[in-house]
Design an enzyme around this catalytic site. Structure first.
Site, mmCIF file in Angstrom:
data_model
loop_
_atom_site.group_PDB
_atom_site.id
_atom_site.type_symbol
_atom_site.label_atom_id
_atom_site.label_comp_id
_atom_site.label_asym_id
_atom_site.label_seq_id
_atom_site.Cartn_x
_atom_site.Cartn_y
_atom_site.Cartn_z
ATOM 1 N N GLN A 31 0.968 -1.185 -0.085
ATOM 2 C CA GLN A 31 0.006 -0.097 0.086
ATOM 3 C C GLN A 31 0.786 1.365 -0.037
ATOM 4 O OE1 GLN A 31 -2.260 -1.089 3.671
ATOM 5 N NE2 GLN A 31 -0.402 -1.636 4.502
ATOM 6 N N ASP A 86 -0.095 -0.137 13.524
ATOM 7 C CA ASP A 86 0.238 1.128 14.268
ATOM 8 C C ASP A 86 0.734 0.911 15.748
ATOM 9 O OD1 ASP A 86 -2.897 1.638 13.462
ATOM 10 O OD2 ASP A 86 -2.142 1.524 15.717
ATOM 11 N N GLU A 106 0.800 -8.649 11.563
ATOM 12 C CA GLU A 106 0.637 -7.154 10.705
ATOM 13 C C GLU A 106 1.206 -7.649 9.446
ATOM 14 O OE1 GLU A 106 -0.556 -4.168 10.344
ATOM 15 O OE2 GLU A 106 0.271 -4.466 8.266
ATOM 16 N N ASP A 138 0.321 -12.495 6.721
ATOM 17 C CA ASP A 138 -1.245 -12.447 6.671
ATOM 18 C C ASP A 138 -1.958 -12.901 7.590
ATOM 19 O OD1 ASP A 138 -3.260 -14.049 4.130
ATOM 20 O OD2 ASP A 138 -3.655 -12.131 5.624
ATOM 21 N N ASP A 156 -8.023 -5.492 14.001
ATOM 22 C CA ASP A 156 -7.785 -4.031 13.783
ATOM 23 C C ASP A 156 -7.312 -3.802 12.308
ATOM 24 O OD1 ASP A 156 -5.586 -1.633 15.293
ATOM 25 O OD2 ASP A 156 -7.376 -1.557 13.803
HETATM 26 N N1 SAM Z 1 -7.810 1.931 12.940
HETATM 27 C C1 SAM Z 1 -7.668 1.531 11.321
HETATM 28 C C2 SAM Z 1 -8.914 1.226 10.760
HETATM 29 O O1 SAM Z 1 -9.916 1.216 11.413
HETATM 30 O O2 SAM Z 1 -9.021 1.460 9.538
HETATM 31 C C3 SAM Z 1 -6.883 0.412 11.140
HETATM 32 C C4 SAM Z 1 -5.138 0.612 11.322
HETATM 33 S S1 SAM Z 1 -4.026 -0.463 10.943
HETATM 34 C C5 SAM Z 1 -2.745 0.216 10.451
HETATM 35 C C6 SAM Z 1 -4.609 -1.621 9.634
HETATM 36 C C7 SAM Z 1 -3.524 -2.563 9.387
HETATM 37 O O3 SAM Z 1 -4.248 -3.705 8.999
HETATM 38 C C8 SAM Z 1 -2.791 -2.148 8.415
HETATM 39 O O4 SAM Z 1 -1.174 -1.765 8.852
HETATM 40 C C9 SAM Z 1 -2.597 -3.389 7.459
HETATM 41 O O5 SAM Z 1 -1.501 -3.484 6.655
HETATM 42 C C10 SAM Z 1 -2.928 -4.396 8.135
HETATM 43 N N2 SAM Z 1 -3.882 -5.412 7.211
HETATM 44 C C11 SAM Z 1 -4.668 -5.415 6.247
HETATM 45 N N3 SAM Z 1 -4.694 -6.688 5.818
HETATM 46 C C12 SAM Z 1 -4.193 -7.579 6.630
HETATM 47 C C13 SAM Z 1 -4.054 -8.865 6.635
HETATM 48 N N4 SAM Z 1 -4.842 -9.923 5.827
HETATM 49 N N5 SAM Z 1 -3.353 -9.744 7.719
HETATM 50 C C14 SAM Z 1 -2.666 -8.811 8.664
HETATM 51 N N6 SAM Z 1 -2.663 -7.226 8.542
HETATM 52 C C15 SAM Z 1 -3.578 -6.693 7.712
#
Ligand code: SAM
Length: 289
Positions: A31, A86, A106, A138, A156
Site C-alpha cells: 500500500q 500502528d 501485521e 497475513d 484491527d
Molecule cells: N484503525 C484503522 C482502521 O480502522 O481502518 C486500522 C489501522 S491498522 C494500521 C490496519 C492494518 O491492517 C494495516 O497496517 C494493514 O497493513 C493491516 N492489514 C490489512 N490486511 C491484513 C491482513 N490480511 N493480515 C494482517 N494485517 C493486515
C-alpha cells in the site's frame, strides 16, 4: 499557499484537513504509506490515501477496540491482534497486567516501522513491552496455521478491500472461533453504521453462523473516520457484554484512559434504532437478549 488533504468517504462526501507538512510518503509491497502533519488533528497516518490514525483521536479508537473485551474477559491471558501495525491496540492491551502474551500479526512491516518513527506514543508497546510478539504476515494464513489458542482476538484491519477483504468473511471468523478458548472473545472493527450497515449485517450473520453465542455491536465517535461514528463487533463464546460485566473479581480498570470507563462501556452498546432494525433481521440465528 494552503495545502489540504482530502479523503472521499463517498463520491459526494469528503473529509478535508489543512496540512502543515508532509512528513513521509512512500509505498510498501502492499500500500501507499503517508504521514502528514495537520493543524487540527496532529500527525495522521494514511494508507492508500485513507486515514488510519490521527494523534488527536486515535485514543478513542484504540481504547474502544480493546477495553470492552479486556474488562469483560476474566483472564485475557493470551491475546492476538490481526493488523494493528500502528501499535495502538497493543498499547491499550498492555495497559492491563493480566495478559502474559500479546501476539500481533501485521502483513506490512513498513507500517510498523513508520509508526515507530512518526508515532512513538502509539507504537510504544511494540518497542518496549516484552509481552508483545510481532509476526509479519497475513492474518488469514496465521490463523489457519496457528496451533495456539487465545482468550481474546482483536481484528484491527484496514477496510474490507485488498489483503483485508478476507478478514471480514465467514471462513476467517470460523477459524478465529476455533482459535479461541471455550470462553473466548473476538472483537473486530466493523466500519461505519452510516455507510456500511449492509457489511455489519453480513458480519453479524457470519459470526452467529460460525457459532458465537453473543454478537453485539458497539459505537464511539471518531471524528476523522467516515460518518464520524465508528463501530466494532464483539463476538463472544460465553460472556454477554453487559450482563456479565463485573461478574468476576474486580481486576480493576486500567490507569490513564481518556475515553473508556464503565459508563461508556454500557452506553456504547446502546443500539440506534435504524441500526437495530437493520440488524434484527439477522437474529434468527440465536442471539439471546
Ligand atoms: N484503525 C484503522 C482502521 O480502522 O481502518 C486500522 C489501522 S491498522 C494500521 C490496519 C492494518 O491492517 C494495516 O497496517 C494493514 O497493513 C493491516 N492489514 C490489512 N490486511 C491484513 C491482513 N490480511 N493480515 C494482517 N494485517 C493486515
Amino acid at each position: 499557499m494552503e495545502l489540504w488533504y482530502k479523503e472521499y468517504h463517498t463520491p459526494d462526501v469528503a473529509l478535508c484537513l489543512k496540512v502543515k507538512e508532509t512528513l513521509f510518503s512512500g509505498r510498501s509491497a502492499y500500500q501507499d504509506i503517508q504521514v502528514i502533519d495537520t493543524w487540527e488533528f496532529g500527525r495522521v497516518l494514511l494508507l492508500d490515501g485513507l486515514v488510519m490514525i490521527s494523534q488527536r483521536d486515535e485514543f478513542i479508537y484504540h481504547e474502544m477496540m480493546t477495553h470492552p473485551a479486556m474488562c469483560l474477559h476474566p483472564t485475557a491471558g493470551k491475546c492476538l491482534i490481526i493488523g494493528g501495525g500502528d501499535g495502538g491496540t497493543a498499547r491499550e492491551i498492555t495497559r492491563h497486567d493480566r495478559p502474559s502474551r500479546v501476539t500481533l500479526c501485521e502483513i506490512d512491516s513498513q507500517v510498523i516501522e513508520i509508526s515507530k518513527r512518526f508515532f512513538p506514543e502509539v507504537a510504544c508497546a511494540l518497542e518496549h513491552d516484552p509481552r508483545v510478539e510481532i509476526v509479519v504476515g497475513d492474518g488469514v494464513e496465521y490463523i489457519t496455521r496457528c496451533q495456539d489458542i487465545f482468550d481474546c482476538i482483536f481484528v484491527d484491519s484496514t477496510d474490507p478491500v485488498g489483503p483485508a477483504k478476507a478478514l471480514f468473511q465467514e471462513d476467517f471468523f470460523r477459524k478465529c472461533h476455533g482459535a479461541l478458548k471455550i470462553d473466548g472473545i473476538l472483537v473486530a472493527q466493523s466500519e461505519s453504521p452510516t455507510y456500511h450497515l449492509d457489511l455489519m449485517c453480513r458480519m453479524k450473520r457470519s459470526l452467529l453462523t460460525v457459532g458465537f453465542t453473543h454478537v453485539y455491536f458497539y459505537f464511539a465517535p471518531i471524528p476523522t473516520y467516515p460518518g464520524s461514528v465508528w463501530s466494532w463487533v464483539m463476538a463472544s463464546k460465553r460472556y454477554h457484554p453487559i450482563l456479565d460485566l463485573g461478574k468476576f473479581e474486580r481486576h480493576g480498570w486500567p490507569e490513564g484512559l481518556r475515553y473508556y470507563n464503565p459508563e461508556v462501556h454500557k452506553a456504547s452498546f446502546a443500539m440506534p434504532e435504524y441500526v437495530r432494525q437493520a440488524l434484527e433481521g439477522h437474529d434468527d440465528l440465536h442471539n439471546p437478549g
